[in-house]
Design a protein around this motif. Structure first.
Motif, PDB file in Angstrom:
ATOM      1  N   HIS A  58     -13.091  11.319  50.086  1.00 43.10           N
ATOM      2  CA  HIS A  58     -13.629  10.833  51.363  1.00 43.10           C
ATOM      3  C   HIS A  58     -12.674  11.150  52.513  1.00 43.10           C
ATOM      4  CE1 HIS A  58     -17.404   8.778  50.613  1.00 43.10           C
ATOM      5  NE2 HIS A  58     -16.915   8.382  49.453  1.00 43.10           N
ATOM      6  N   ARG A  61     -12.592  14.654  53.451  1.00 44.35           N
ATOM      7  CA  ARG A  61     -13.730  15.040  54.292  1.00 44.35           C
ATOM      8  C   ARG A  61     -13.507  14.602  55.742  1.00 44.35           C
ATOM      9  NH1 ARG A  61     -19.666  13.156  52.571  1.00 44.35           N
ATOM     10  NH2 ARG A  61     -18.844  11.161  53.314  1.00 44.35           N
ATOM     11  N   LYS A 161     -18.994  14.993  59.307  1.00 40.85           N
ATOM     12  CA  LYS A 161     -19.516  13.624  59.477  1.00 40.85           C
ATOM     13  C   LYS A 161     -19.034  13.131  60.838  1.00 40.85           C
ATOM     14  CE  LYS A 161     -19.936   9.283  56.874  1.00 40.85           C
ATOM     15  NZ  LYS A 161     -21.378   9.125  56.966  1.00 40.85           N
ATOM     16  N   TYR A 166     -25.168  11.177  64.296  1.00 37.57           N
ATOM     17  CA  TYR A 166     -25.923   9.994  63.892  1.00 37.57           C
ATOM     18  C   TYR A 166     -27.002   9.603  64.890  1.00 37.57           C
ATOM     19  CZ  TYR A 166     -23.629  10.099  59.619  1.00 37.57           C
ATOM     20  OH  TYR A 166     -23.255  10.536  58.379  1.00 37.57           O
ATOM     21  N   GLU A 195     -32.606  15.712  54.042  1.00 37.49           N
ATOM     22  CA  GLU A 195     -31.982  14.499  53.494  1.00 37.49           C
ATOM     23  C   GLU A 195     -32.553  13.277  54.167  1.00 37.49           C
ATOM     24  OE1 GLU A 195     -27.764  14.542  54.394  1.00 37.49           O
ATOM     25  OE2 GLU A 195     -28.144  14.829  56.518  1.00 37.49           O
ATOM     26  N   ALA A 197     -31.958   9.546  56.272  1.00 30.35           N
ATOM     27  CA  ALA A 197     -31.190   9.244  57.484  1.00 30.35           C
ATOM     28  C   ALA A 197     -29.705   9.116  57.171  1.00 30.35           C
ATOM     29  CB  ALA A 197     -31.720   7.968  58.121  1.00 30.35           C
ATOM     30  N   GLY A 198     -29.386   8.608  55.985  1.00 31.14           N
ATOM     31  CA  GLY A 198     -27.981   8.471  55.591  1.00 31.14           C
ATOM     32  C   GLY A 198     -27.794   8.673  54.099  1.00 31.14           C
ATOM     33  N   GLU A 199     -28.673   9.500  53.491  1.00 25.09           N
ATOM     34  CA  GLU A 199     -28.622   9.678  52.038  1.00 25.09           C
ATOM     35  C   GLU A 199     -29.035  11.092  51.657  1.00 25.09           C
ATOM     36  OE1 GLU A 199     -31.088   7.742  53.425  1.00 25.09           O
ATOM     37  OE2 GLU A 199     -30.177   5.759  53.375  1.00 25.09           O
ATOM     38  N   ASN A 200     -28.475  11.606  50.603  1.00 26.50           N
ATOM     39  CA  ASN A 200     -28.962  12.854  50.010  1.00 26.50           C
ATOM     40  C   ASN A 200     -30.100  12.534  49.034  1.00 26.50           C
ATOM     41  OD1 ASN A 200     -25.621  13.674  50.212  1.00 26.50           O
ATOM     42  ND2 ASN A 200     -27.168  14.950  51.180  1.00 26.50           N
ATOM     43  N   LEU A 219     -25.508  16.580  55.073  1.00 29.92           N
ATOM     44  CA  LEU A 219     -24.095  16.259  54.872  1.00 29.92           C
ATOM     45  C   LEU A 219     -23.915  16.322  53.354  1.00 29.92           C
ATOM     46  CD1 LEU A 219     -21.344  15.136  56.009  1.00 29.92           C
ATOM     47  CD2 LEU A 219     -22.150  12.923  55.197  1.00 29.92           C
ATOM     48  N   GLY A 221     -22.938  15.105  50.401  1.00 29.76           N
ATOM     49  CA  GLY A 221     -22.409  13.775  50.103  1.00 29.76           C
ATOM     50  C   GLY A 221     -21.495  13.756  48.888  1.00 29.76           C
ATOM     51  N   ILE A 222     -20.590  12.809  48.914  1.00 37.26           N
ATOM     52  CA  ILE A 222     -19.703  12.615  47.772  1.00 37.26           C
ATOM     53  C   ILE A 222     -20.476  11.907  46.653  1.00 37.26           C
ATOM     54  CG2 ILE A 222     -17.611  11.330  47.081  1.00 37.26           C
ATOM     55  CD1 ILE A 222     -16.655  12.313  50.027  1.00 37.26           C
ATOM     56  N   THR A 223     -21.437  11.083  47.014  1.00 42.57           N
ATOM     57  CA  THR A 223     -22.298  10.478  45.988  1.00 42.57           C
ATOM     58  C   THR A 223     -23.217  11.548  45.382  1.00 42.57           C
ATOM     59  OG1 THR A 223     -22.346   8.629  47.531  1.00 42.57           O
ATOM     60  CG2 THR A 223     -23.601   8.376  45.498  1.00 42.57           C
ATOM     61  N   CYS A 257     -29.224   8.984  47.476  1.00 41.26           N
ATOM     62  CA  CYS A 257     -27.885   8.466  47.201  1.00 41.26           C
ATOM     63  C   CYS A 257     -26.952   8.661  48.384  1.00 41.26           C
ATOM     64  CB  CYS A 257     -27.320   9.121  45.948  1.00 41.26           C
ATOM     65  SG  CYS A 257     -26.995  10.851  46.151  1.00 41.26           S
ATOM     66  N   GLY A 258     -26.020   7.759  48.486  1.00 43.80           N
ATOM     67  CA  GLY A 258     -25.003   7.802  49.529  1.00 43.80           C
ATOM     68  C   GLY A 258     -24.054   6.639  49.279  1.00 43.80           C
ATOM     69  N   THR A 259     -22.941   6.654  49.972  1.00 45.55           N
ATOM     70  CA  THR A 259     -21.973   5.577  49.764  1.00 45.55           C
ATOM     71  C   THR A 259     -22.592   4.222  50.070  1.00 45.55           C
ATOM     72  OG1 THR A 259     -20.169   7.051  50.243  1.00 45.55           O
ATOM     73  CG2 THR A 259     -19.725   4.700  50.533  1.00 45.55           C
TER      74      THR A 259
HETATM   75  N1  PMP Z   1     -26.199  12.296  54.535  1.00 37.82           N
HETATM   76  C1  PMP Z   1     -25.918  11.565  55.624  1.00 37.82           C
HETATM   77  C2  PMP Z   1     -26.515  11.928  56.921  1.00 37.82           C
HETATM   78  C3  PMP Z   1     -25.055  10.461  55.506  1.00 37.82           C
HETATM   79  O1  PMP Z   1     -24.760   9.719  56.578  1.00 37.82           O
HETATM   80  C4  PMP Z   1     -24.511  10.134  54.248  1.00 37.82           C
HETATM   81  C5  PMP Z   1     -23.623   8.931  54.109  1.00 37.82           C
HETATM   82  N2  PMP Z   1     -22.295   9.230  54.437  1.00 37.82           N
HETATM   83  C6  PMP Z   1     -24.824  10.940  53.152  1.00 37.82           C
HETATM   84  C7  PMP Z   1     -25.677  12.013  53.341  1.00 37.82           C
HETATM   85  C8  PMP Z   1     -24.232  10.664  51.809  1.00 37.82           C
HETATM   86  O2  PMP Z   1     -22.868  10.953  51.815  1.00 37.82           O
HETATM   87  P1  PMP Z   1     -21.843  10.188  50.881  1.00 37.82           P
HETATM   88  O3  PMP Z   1     -22.433  10.173  49.519  1.00 37.82           O
HETATM   89  O4  PMP Z   1     -20.606  11.004  50.949  1.00 37.82           O
HETATM   90  O5  PMP Z   1     -21.680   8.831  51.426  1.00 37.82           O
END
Ligand code: PMP
Length: 310
Positions: A58, A61, A161, A166, A195, A197-200, A219, A221-223, A257-259
């Motif tokens: 993280h 990144r 990121k 955002y 993807e 809004a905040g997840e893959n 993005l 993602g690490i998840t 998935c996402g953090t």
């Molecule tokens: N895409 C977007 C736009 C995000 O904001 C996130 C959350 N950080 C992810 C994907 C997933 O990334 P990660 O698994 O690294 O949290």
């Protein structure tokens, strides 16, 4: 004043009271979105106590995002890793969501960023539950495809990121909620799935797991990387490929998935039930293995966990 969620915030090298961690209204980052940040989680594990998940990846990144924007972070990666651990420890947190951010503060009104300008760096850590809700983790989220596309290639880099990115995520998630969905999914400028809004996104059909490629305005993602690694370990074939919109309607299972969102099943897309609805069996297998890293049922073969209290 942002709602107080913990006692202390790490601010340019020092832990200071939450209420004192403020910036000026004329800060460059507020006017022009010039910040890069991370979202990291720490979990309370049975064997090693509180552990940060994929800490180094993280924060690496964070430095990568800064490099893209020619932003200098006046600390080393090791220092930021240690500061992340200290912020959790000094707030006596058992589990946490951690938010490191590097931004241009009070550097004047010019749009032009003076390269090499001192960057402010802060780290907050606080308790935060399931982003899309506990219910969604079990039974899935109803998602809708957004009328907003993700950023076009070579406009704003989605691989960074960055705070400004955002605004795209906000449009996608606000529209989804206005239409009654739990989360929005965006297509890229070519019309392929990008993807959430905040997840893959992972789409599963006939036992084959596909996810959208780095060229689909995501993005990375690490998840996402974690899910790919765990699914391969379980013996599944994983494809990184362009996915057309209709593949979501015909999928047996979809997961996001996402953090923040962790591993969440998608039970419907645009009102069309995904497979049998709810959480599919492969999603459950991956989800169990993912949460198993934190409840002790999955061996951490990858050294993804960093203990906070040694
Ligand atoms: N895409 C977007 C736009 C995000 O904001 C996130 C959350 N950080 C992810 C994907 C997933 O990334 P990660 O698994 O690294 O949290």
């Amino acid at each position: 004043m942002a709602k107080q969620l913990a006692e202390l915030i790490w601010f340019n090298g020092k832990l200071i009271p939450w209420k004192e961690a403020t910036v000026h209204v004329m800060s460059h980052a507020i006017h022009y979105g010039s910040s890069v940040f991370e979202g990291i989680r720490a979990y309370n594990t049975p064997d090693q106590g509180t552990c940060v998940f994929r800490l180094n990846e993280h924060n690496q990144r964070l430095f990568d995002s800064a490099k893209i924007y020619r932003m200098t972070i006046p600390f080393t990666l090791d220092e930021i890793n240690q500061a992340t651990i200290d912020t959790i420890a000094k707030n006596n947190l058992k589990s946490a969501y951690i938010r490191p951010i590097a931004f241009y503060g009070d550097i004047g009104m010019g749009l032009q960023v003076p390269f090499g300008q001192e960057t402010e760096v802060t780290i907050a850590a606080f308790e935060w539950g399931a982003y899309l809700g506990e219910e969604a983790l079990k039974n899935g989220v109803n998602a809708g495809i957004s009328s907003w596309n993700r950023l076009a290639a070579n406009t704003m880099p989605t691989g960074a990121k960055a705070g400004g990115n955002y605004l795209s995520s906000q449009l996608i998630s606000m529209e989804a909620r206005r239409h009654g969905y739990g989360e929005g999914i965006a297509l890229d400028r070519n019309g392929y799935i990008s993807e959430g809004a905040g997840e893959n996104i992972f789409v599963i059909r006939n036992g084959v797991i596909s996810t959208t490629p780095k060229t689909a305005a995501i993005l990375p993602g690490i998840t996402r990387d974690t899910v790919i690694t765990l699914a391969k370990d379980l013996g599944y074939e994983i494809r990184e490929e362009n996915i057309p919109r209709e593949a979501m309607y015909l999928a047996d299972e979809i997961l996001m998935c996402g953090t923040a969102a962790e591993v969440t099943p998608v039970s419907s897309v645009d009102g069309i039930t995904v497979g049998k609805g709810g959480r599919g069996p492969i999603t459950k297998e991956i989800q169990d293995m993912f949460f198993g890293l934190f409840n002790g049922t999955t061996e951490d073969k990858w050294n993804w966990l960093t203990p906070v209290y040694k």
